[in-house]
Design an enzyme around this catalytic site. Structure first.
Site, PDB file in Angstrom:
ATOM      1  CG  HIS A  76     -43.663 -39.285  53.698  1.00  0.00           C
ATOM      2  ND1 HIS A  76     -44.925 -38.395  53.521  1.00  0.00           N
ATOM      3  CD2 HIS A  76     -43.742 -38.630  55.073  1.00  0.00           C
ATOM      4  CE1 HIS A  76     -45.703 -38.554  54.901  1.00  0.00           C
ATOM      5  NE2 HIS A  76     -44.400 -38.446  55.854  1.00  0.00           N
ATOM      6  CG  ASN A  90     -44.484 -42.866  51.680  1.00  0.00           C
ATOM      7  OD1 ASN A  90     -43.224 -42.335  51.424  1.00  0.00           O
ATOM      8  ND2 ASN A  90     -44.906 -43.313  51.080  1.00  0.00           N
ATOM      9  CG  ASP A 150     -37.623 -46.438  52.894  1.00  0.00           C
ATOM     10  OD1 ASP A 150     -38.203 -46.452  52.011  1.00  0.00           O
ATOM     11  OD2 ASP A 150     -38.188 -46.544  53.962  1.00  0.00           O
ATOM     12  CG  HIS A 170     -41.554 -44.999  53.210  1.00  0.00           C
ATOM     13  ND1 HIS A 170     -39.904 -46.031  54.182  1.00  0.00           N
ATOM     14  CD2 HIS A 170     -42.138 -44.298  54.482  1.00  0.00           C
ATOM     15  CE1 HIS A 170     -40.919 -45.370  55.665  1.00  0.00           C
ATOM     16  NE2 HIS A 170     -41.937 -44.422  55.647  1.00  0.00           N
ATOM     17  CG  ASP A 217     -40.474 -40.093  58.462  1.00  0.00           C
ATOM     18  OD1 ASP A 217     -40.211 -39.631  58.889  1.00  0.00           O
ATOM     19  OD2 ASP A 217     -41.270 -40.778  57.538  1.00  0.00           O
ATOM     20  CG  LEU A 251     -44.216 -48.743  56.164  1.00  0.00           C
ATOM     21  CD1 LEU A 251     -43.789 -48.159  54.551  1.00  0.00           C
ATOM     22  CD2 LEU A 251     -41.900 -49.686  56.426  1.00  0.00           C
ATOM     23  CB  ALA A 252     -43.394 -47.045  62.479  1.00  0.00           C
ATOM     24  N   GLY A 253     -42.121 -44.235  59.785  1.00  0.00           N
ATOM     25  CA  GLY A 253     -41.123 -43.620  60.403  1.00  0.00           C
ATOM     26  C   GLY A 253     -40.135 -44.604  59.638  1.00  0.00           C
TER      27      GLY A 253
END
Length: 376
Positions: A208, A211, A240, A243, A266, A299-301
């Protein structure tokens, strides 16, 4: 087993074919011909199936909490609805016992040729605490013999490990590469020099991009700068709209050689469900629209599927439909050396996605000639 499929519009990875008949023998494309008079062609358009090299869950299952064959089947069924034909189920930082259980589930799936399961991606636990993101800090650690016993297994299919190069030895990277592992750099606060040393030792990917990695600045190029300058390395990107900004992604698109940006989701467990939250290492992850945040703020996935990633890439980055499809199919296949996937030609796996005319829905997803998902 011999099959015939008739397509109104087929993108084979290089060009569009119209009114094409695809012949399949034992899950492999054996011929592509012009159709005959009177043939009934399937509507919409057919493109190579999508390959997700970073996917944590789906259908209510998170691989960390369901490291079983059933968990893998649930994840695959959820993502097949959105055009994924192959994935590297991704285990984030966890205990050795969970890593071992996940490896056993992957080995069983690979041995039985479970549709869509190519291997495994271990994202951690050898990461940088300052760049841990939502990973559980108490479980981050150096590589031990217990992990080596998993990474060096020969029955896991395609193996990928994401690590922070400043937290391992260069000889560890060389050992991983010698064991057939694709080494990616991520969740890292490494310097430009440390990152380049890891690339020289055999790392070939970045997890990623932008990030959870040291940023590019005027006097310190960081991991981001090294990633953008490493022409041979692939970079996963999460398109998305949460991110990474569109502008940053456009910079990457201009900087990297064509074929080196790879779409990933992700995705967490909520894809393919109507649920709005789940438990996560003593915290909760809460969905608001298509954004996931831990109750600790990070952010969590993501709540992203591959078809949405393709459409977002077209709209936000200004690339063609064909190029966005390549970023979801051909380029990830090249990244992980899955030579039978990514294009639709004689000798390729009969794994494709049939989309409606405006790319908003998957009508069917086919893996090795078998319909895995069909819109009801």
């Amino acid at each position: 087993m011999s099959q015939q499929f008739h397509f109104k519009a087929l993108f084979n990875g290089n060009e569009w074919l119209h009114n094409a008949t695809v012949e399949v023998v034992d899950g492999v494309i054996s011929a592509i011909n012009d159709g005959g008079d009177g043939t009934e062609y399937l509507s919409g358009k057919v493109v190579p199936g999508f390959i997700d090299t970073q996917v944590n869950g789906g259908g209510g299952a998170l691989f960390n909490f369901a490291p079983t064959r059933e968990g893998l089947q649930t994840m695959m069924a959820a993502h097949a609805q959105f055009g994924t034909v192959a994935m590297l189920p991704t285990l984030i930082t966890d205990d050795v016992g969970v890593i071992a259980a996940a490896a056993d589930a992957i080995a069983s799936a690979v041995a039985d040729q479970e549709p869509g399961i190519l291997g495994v991606h271990f994202e951690g636990p050898h990461l940088s605490v300052p760049k841990k993101g939502t990973h559980e800090e108490s479980k981050i650690r150096p590589i031990s013999e217990a992990e080596w016993s998993v990474y060096e297994r020969a029955d896991l299919g395609i193996k990928m490990v994401t690590l922070a190069p400043e937290c391992v030895e260069l000889d560890d990277i060389r050992r991983l590469v010698s064991a057939g592992v694709i080494v990616c750099l991520g969740h890292t606060n490494a310097s430009f020099e440390q990152t380049n040393a890891a690339l020289a030792a055999g790392a070939t990917g970045f997890t990623h991009l932008f990030n959870a990695m040291s940023a590019f600045t005027s006097r310190a190029e960081g991991v981001v700068g090294a990633a953008l300058l490493a022409d041979h390395a692939w970079c996963g990107i999460i398109v998305d709209r949460h991110h990474v900004s569109a502008g940053a992604l456009k910079v990457a698109l201009r900087s990297k050689p064509k074929g080196k940006l790879v779409l990933v989701t992700d995705a967490m467990s909520l894809i393919g469900t109507n649920d709005s939250e789940f438990e996560f290492f003593g915290r909760k992850v809460i969905r608001q629209g298509d954004r996931l945040n831990s109750t600790t703020g990070e952010l969590a996935g993501s709540h992203l599927d591959m078809l949405s990633a393709v459409n977002n890439t077209m709209e936000d980055l200004g690339v063609s439909f064909e190029e966005a499809v390549a970023m979801a199919a051909e380029y990830p296949a090249e990244f992980i050396n899955a030579s039978s996937l990514g294009q639709l030609k004689v000798g390729s796996a009969a794994s494709w996605v049939q989309l409606n005319e405006d790319n908003t829905k998957v009508l069917t997803t086919v893996i090795d000639g078998q319909i895995i998902y069909q819109q009801q």
